[in-house]
Design a protein around this motif. Structure first.
Motif, mmCIF file in Angstrom:
data_model
loop_
_atom_site.group_PDB
_atom_site.id
_atom_site.type_symbol
_atom_site.label_atom_id
_atom_site.label_comp_id
_atom_site.label_asym_id
_atom_site.label_seq_id
_atom_site.Cartn_x
_atom_site.Cartn_y
_atom_site.Cartn_z
ATOM 1 N N ALA A 1 0.888 -1.303 -0.076
ATOM 2 C CA ALA A 1 -0.167 -0.128 0.012
ATOM 3 C C ALA A 1 0.897 1.251 -0.220
ATOM 4 O O ALA A 1 1.977 1.191 0.228
ATOM 5 N N SER A 2 0.227 2.357 -0.422
ATOM 6 C CA SER A 2 0.913 3.843 -0.424
ATOM 7 C C SER A 2 0.985 4.349 1.096
ATOM 8 O O SER A 2 -0.075 4.269 1.768
ATOM 9 N N ASP A 3 2.182 4.883 1.604
ATOM 10 C CA ASP A 3 2.111 5.345 2.723
ATOM 11 C C ASP A 3 2.063 7.077 2.547
ATOM 12 O O ASP A 3 2.402 7.506 3.511
ATOM 13 N N PHE A 4 1.802 7.535 1.460
ATOM 14 C CA PHE A 4 1.952 8.875 1.063
ATOM 15 C C PHE A 4 0.378 9.478 1.416
ATOM 16 O O PHE A 4 -0.811 8.696 0.785
ATOM 17 N N PRO A 5 0.220 10.271 2.231
ATOM 18 C CA PRO A 5 -1.022 10.860 3.021
ATOM 19 C C PRO A 5 -1.889 11.139 1.512
ATOM 20 O O PRO A 5 -1.200 11.935 0.792
ATOM 21 N N PRO A 6 -3.051 10.680 1.537
ATOM 22 C CA PRO A 6 -3.948 10.998 0.431
ATOM 23 C C PRO A 6 -4.193 12.509 0.288
ATOM 24 O O PRO A 6 -4.424 13.089 -0.822
ATOM 25 N N GLU A 7 -4.323 13.363 1.541
ATOM 26 C CA GLU A 7 -4.602 14.744 1.234
ATOM 27 C C GLU A 7 -3.348 15.562 0.581
ATOM 28 O O GLU A 7 -3.439 16.707 0.200
ATOM 29 N N ASN A 8 -2.205 14.794 0.542
ATOM 30 C CA ASN A 8 -1.126 15.426 -0.103
ATOM 31 C C ASN A 8 -1.117 15.142 -1.751
ATOM 32 O O ASN A 8 -0.467 15.725 -2.450
ATOM 33 N N ARG A 9 -2.097 14.591 -2.217
ATOM 34 C CA ARG A 9 -2.324 14.039 -3.761
ATOM 35 C C ARG A 9 -3.718 13.920 -3.834
ATOM 36 O O ARG A 9 -3.995 12.897 -4.588
ATOM 37 N N PRO A 10 -4.705 15.019 -3.688
ATOM 38 C CA PRO A 10 -5.908 14.795 -4.286
ATOM 39 C C PRO A 10 -6.103 14.772 -5.618
ATOM 40 O O PRO A 10 -5.505 15.401 -6.413
#
Ligand code: SF4
Length: 512
Positions: free
Chosen positions: A318-327
């Protein structure tokens, strides 16, 4: 632990452990799907270091260079054309040694010195094109314990490019074959034409060999004859494969003909490459590790390469990049199918003007899918906005456009149909991006049309793959951020239809 960085990420350790375990259970193929920017190279290098010998194959020369910079212990090897010849003013792909000549300078030949080091190294870094050509047609490199295929969603395309055969009136003229291609009405007749070309190519090759025997090397004329001989040899190998696969293995091929001022041009390609994958690609690895951000649909992916699902383990990280950083913001303004294109292009331009005004100080990228859409946007944007664009009108201009964007201190915006993968735009290099059109593969290509007919899932999978790859260009680490706008009016329906294929980390970013 042979992990190459000081602090491994959680997903990297999980992937390494799961891959080791799957190989230990006897799986020959391990496929790791991990999001863009999740550190797949660290996983690849750890497992390559653990093997007694490994090939690491990348999709693009730029990625090869990146691996070589980050992991200097890997022996870097590129195609002959990347090395200077010490005897003639040319590169090693067109050098006199191809005609079997040897000169005193050849002892220090950059190409052969690099190849020797690459053959002796336990870890060797190659690109797909060189790997396929060198291991199948040249001597030296043998099978290794581990074959690592990076950006493995490109393996099918690499095989396709390797086996397809193209010839044109201009090429025949150039190598000294006086006959032009016949006018053919039925597509199938092109296969007869290809068969008829074999004796012509053989006889021309013999003539060239005789001429080269007596020639003084390295003169410009002799080098040109050598290049012609090289082209004929590569065509003959491909034509042989074509005939064998059609006759003996029932592989279906299609023909694509185009014509222009220089005459006709024909490309023959198989509808699927699954039948070639083991023989041409996998047999050089006892075990095969495949890495990609976009496997998306494991059954379709494995089928495309002829891999038995029972012989493969697919590991998803899974991605651990916060979704709010990449809407991802759907802005359904234009329907850019063939029927609606002319009507909706002005709406697309209007929306892009709004986005340029909303991001006056930010660099960005606009993925157009086609040159036609890119040209329209460039033409109809008001001058004050068009000045920010960096674009190109052919594949040849791609690198220069990218370079200009990377170097510029201005808030430039890349306008491009061909940077959905293979480029990184971290940090301020892109704070916003646009996907203008859902990137369905081009059905005017008979191979794609037939493939879709036989395997509709493959067509949907390729479209999802390009969308997810494009999305991955701008957010390259946990702390990075960028916003993505999708302007295709069909995006909402597409997401609903493809929910099972699109990764969770992509879906969680879609807003609204
Ligand atoms: S082996 Fe000799 S002729 Fe061939 S590329 Fe090297 S230097 Fe040139």
């Amino acid at each position: 632990m042979l992990f190459p960085f000081k602090v491994p990420r959680k997903g990297q350790l999980e992937a390494i452990a799961a891959a080791r375990e799957a190989f230990a259970r006897g799986k020959r193929f391990v496929v790791i799907e991990a999001p863009t920017g999740s550190g797949k190279s660290g996983v690849a290098v750890t497992l390559a270091r653990e093997a007694s010998s490994a090939y690491l194959v990348t999709a693009q020369k730029l990625l090869q260079d990146q691996y070589a910079r980050d992991f200097p212990e890997l022996a870097l090897m590129k195609g002959r054309a990347n090395y200077r010849c010490l005897v003639a003013p040319t590169h090693a792909a067109a050098a006199p040694c191809i005609a079997g000549r040897k000169f005193p300078e050849c002892d220090d030949c950059p190409y052969f010195c690099a190849k020797e080091a690459a053959m002796a190294a336990s870890g060797t870094l190659l690109n797909y094109a060189y790997y396929l050509t060198e291991l199948n047609y040249q001597g030296g490199f043998g099978p290794r314990e581990l074959l690592v295929l990076d950006e493995a969603h490109n393996a099918e395309g690499a095989l396709m490019s390797f086996v397809e055969v193209s010839f044109s009136d201009a090429q025949l003229r150039r190598v000294g074959i006086g006959e032009a291609l016949p006018v053919v009405l039925d597509e199938n007749e092109w296969f007869e034409v290809a068969e008829d070309l074999v004796p012509l190519f053989r006889s021309r090759r013999r003539e060239l060999e005789a001429q080269l025997k007596g020639a003084r090397l390295p003169t410009e004329t002799a080098l040109e004859l050598l290049a012609h001989k090289g082209w004929l040899e590569s065509q003959l190998a491909r034509l042989e494969l074509l005939a064998y696969s059609r006759d003996e293995e029932n592989v279906e091929w299609v023909a694509l003909r185009t014509s222009g001022s220089g005459g006709q041009s024909v490309t023959l390609k198989p509808v699927k490459v699954a039948a070639f994958a083991e023989e041409l690609m996998f047999r050089f690895g006892e075990r095969v590790l495949m890495l990609s951000a976009t496997i998306l649909d494991p059954p379709t992916y494995l089928r495309s390469l002829g891999i038995d699902p029972g012989d493969a383990e697919v590991i998803t990280i899974a991605s651990d990049f916060p979704p709010e950083n990449r809407p991802i913001y759907p802005r359904p303004v234009a329907r850019l199918t063939r029927h609606h294109l002319e009507r909706d292009l002005p709406k697309l331009v209007h929306e892009i003007i709004e986005l340029l005004e909303a991001h006056p100080e930010d660099k960005g990228v606009i993925h157009t899918h086609t040159y036609k859409i890119a040209a329209y946007i460039a033409r109809y944007l008001p001058k004050r906005h068009a000045a920010r664009l960096v674009t190109h009108d052919s594949a040849e201009g791609r690198e220069a456009a990218l370079d200009k964007h990377l170097r510029s201190r201005q808030p430039t915006v890349l306008l491009t149909p061909s940077m959905t993968e293979g480029i990184d735009l971290p940090g301020d290099l892109s704070r916003w991006q646009v996907i203008c059109k859902l990137p369905y593969p081009y059905l005017g290509d008979p191979q794609i049309a037939r493939r879709r007919e036989l395997d509709p899932a493959w067509y949907d999978w390729r479209t999802c793959l390009t969308v997810v790859q494009a999305y991955g260009r701008s957010v390259r680490s946990r702390d990075d951020f960028a916003v993505t706008y999708v302007l295709d009016a069909d995006f909402g329906a597409f997401v609903r239809r493809q929910r099972a294929r699109l990764p969770g980390w992509f879906l969680e970013a879609v807003q609204g």
